[in-house]
Design an enzyme around this catalytic site. Structure first.
Site, PDB file in Angstrom:
ATOM      1  N   GLU A 131      -1.919  37.296  58.608  1.00 52.58           N
ATOM      2  CA  GLU A 131      -0.972  38.176  59.290  1.00 52.58           C
ATOM      3  C   GLU A 131      -0.156  37.407  60.328  1.00 52.58           C
ATOM      4  O   GLU A 131       1.054  37.615  60.456  1.00 52.58           O
ATOM      5  CB  GLU A 131      -1.721  39.320  59.984  1.00 52.58           C
ATOM      6  CG  GLU A 131      -0.801  40.285  60.710  1.00 52.58           C
ATOM      7  CD  GLU A 131      -1.548  41.329  61.518  1.00 52.58           C
ATOM      8  OE1 GLU A 131      -1.040  41.736  62.589  1.00 52.58           O
ATOM      9  OE2 GLU A 131      -2.642  41.750  61.090  1.00 52.58           O
ATOM     10  N   SER A 224     -11.368  39.175  61.092  1.00 54.94           N
ATOM     11  CA  SER A 224     -11.124  39.178  62.542  1.00 54.94           C
ATOM     12  C   SER A 224     -11.490  40.524  63.138  1.00 54.94           C
ATOM     13  O   SER A 224     -12.103  40.612  64.211  1.00 54.94           O
ATOM     14  CB  SER A 224      -9.648  38.875  62.826  1.00 54.94           C
ATOM     15  OG  SER A 224      -9.301  37.587  62.386  1.00 54.94           O
TER      16      SER A 224
END
Length: 287
Positions: A131, A224
């Site tokens: 991302e 994450s």
């Protein structure tokens, strides 16, 4: 050994991951094969399940070789260069980028295009994360990425910046970072770009984990979001354990009449949490 086991109803895939996996399964049902640029989700068990259905994970280096093929862009999104390369190599991109991520990409690009020189873009995110790479692409690689404020020299960095965050970072840390910068005399154009589905789970987990003797948090090690949410579990219930598969469960973790709560990351499938529940319940039967 009597053990009571419950699964957190609010844990499991976020809508962005659900969207990507449903899109992949629909194409696999029709074509029998689909290429995916990187792991479709940061969970090895789910990746393996889809691999058996015909999903082939490829790297960015392999992408130019896939002439005329269908390639899925996962929820994390991709930088502009990926779309350009696909067009040049006759690759049909199936774009499953999360809408929240796409909105963030647009905001980063607008900020960079309008004021990137006077107010450089800083991104609170994990180095090398898919991302974050996509966000960097919106600034032609000029944004500054940091995953800990200790990486920055607050005394020498620009006196005015524009601050964004990877969508799955810890909300409390983001606001602490902003406050620390402001306290150092830095003018911060602040953007809370953490996904609300992620941030609400943070708050919900704080209450959920207090109701159990033990917490089993299920997540892929690459996630994450999983690391952030497990930290929440551990903070509010020290008897929390991180696992990626049922095989990692240890009988020694549990005691007589324990209540056990199972929860997971936004990349953790419900079927995997159900397998974990069955494995823990079997420990009681065996005893």
């Amino acid at each position: 050994m009597a053990i009571s086991v419950s699964i957190d109803k609010k844990s499991g895939f976020c809508f962005g991951v659900v969207y990507a996996i449903q899109m992949a399964e629909d194409i696999l049902d029709e074509d029998g094969i689909l290429y995916c640029l990187g792991d479709i989700v940061h969970n090895d068990e789910e990746v393996e399940r889809l691999k058996k259905k015909g999903l082939v994970t490829v790297t960015h280096d392999q992408l130019p070789e896939l002439h005329g093929k269908k390639v899925l862009i996962r929820a994390h999104g991709e930088p502009p260069e990926t779309y350009k390369m696909a067009l040049e190599n006759d690759i049909e991109l199936i774009d499953a980028s999360c809408p929240v991520v796409l909105k963030l990409q647009n905001r980063v690009k607008e900020a960079y295009d309008e004021d990137g020189t006077e107010s450089p873009v800083y991104i609170y995110g994990k180095h090398g994360h898919a991302e974050v790479k996509a966000l960097m692409g919106q600034t032609k690689g000029d944004a500054v990425v940091f995953q800990d404020i200790a990486e920055l020299d607050l005394d020498t960095m620009p006196r005015r910046i524009t601050l964004f965050s990877q969508t799955t970072k810890d909300t409390r840390n983001l606001y602490k970072i902003r406050d620390t910068m402001v306290a150092k005399g830095i003018e911060v154009d602040f953007n809370d770009t953490i996904c609300r589905q992620v941030s609400s789970r943070d708050l919900e987990l704080r209450e959920y984990v207090k109701d159990f003797d033990k917490i089993i948090f299920v997540s892929g090690t690459k996630s994450s979001n999983g690391k952030v949410l497990y930290g929440v579990c551990k903070e509010f219930n020290p008897n929390s354990y991180f696992i990626s598969s049922p095989e990692e469960i240890q009988k020694e973790w549990f005691g007589e009449n324990d209540t056990v709560g199972i929860c997971g990351a936004t990349s953790t499938p419900l079927w995997l949490m159900e397998e974990v529940k069955e494995t823990i319940e079997a420990l009681g039967i065996e005893n």
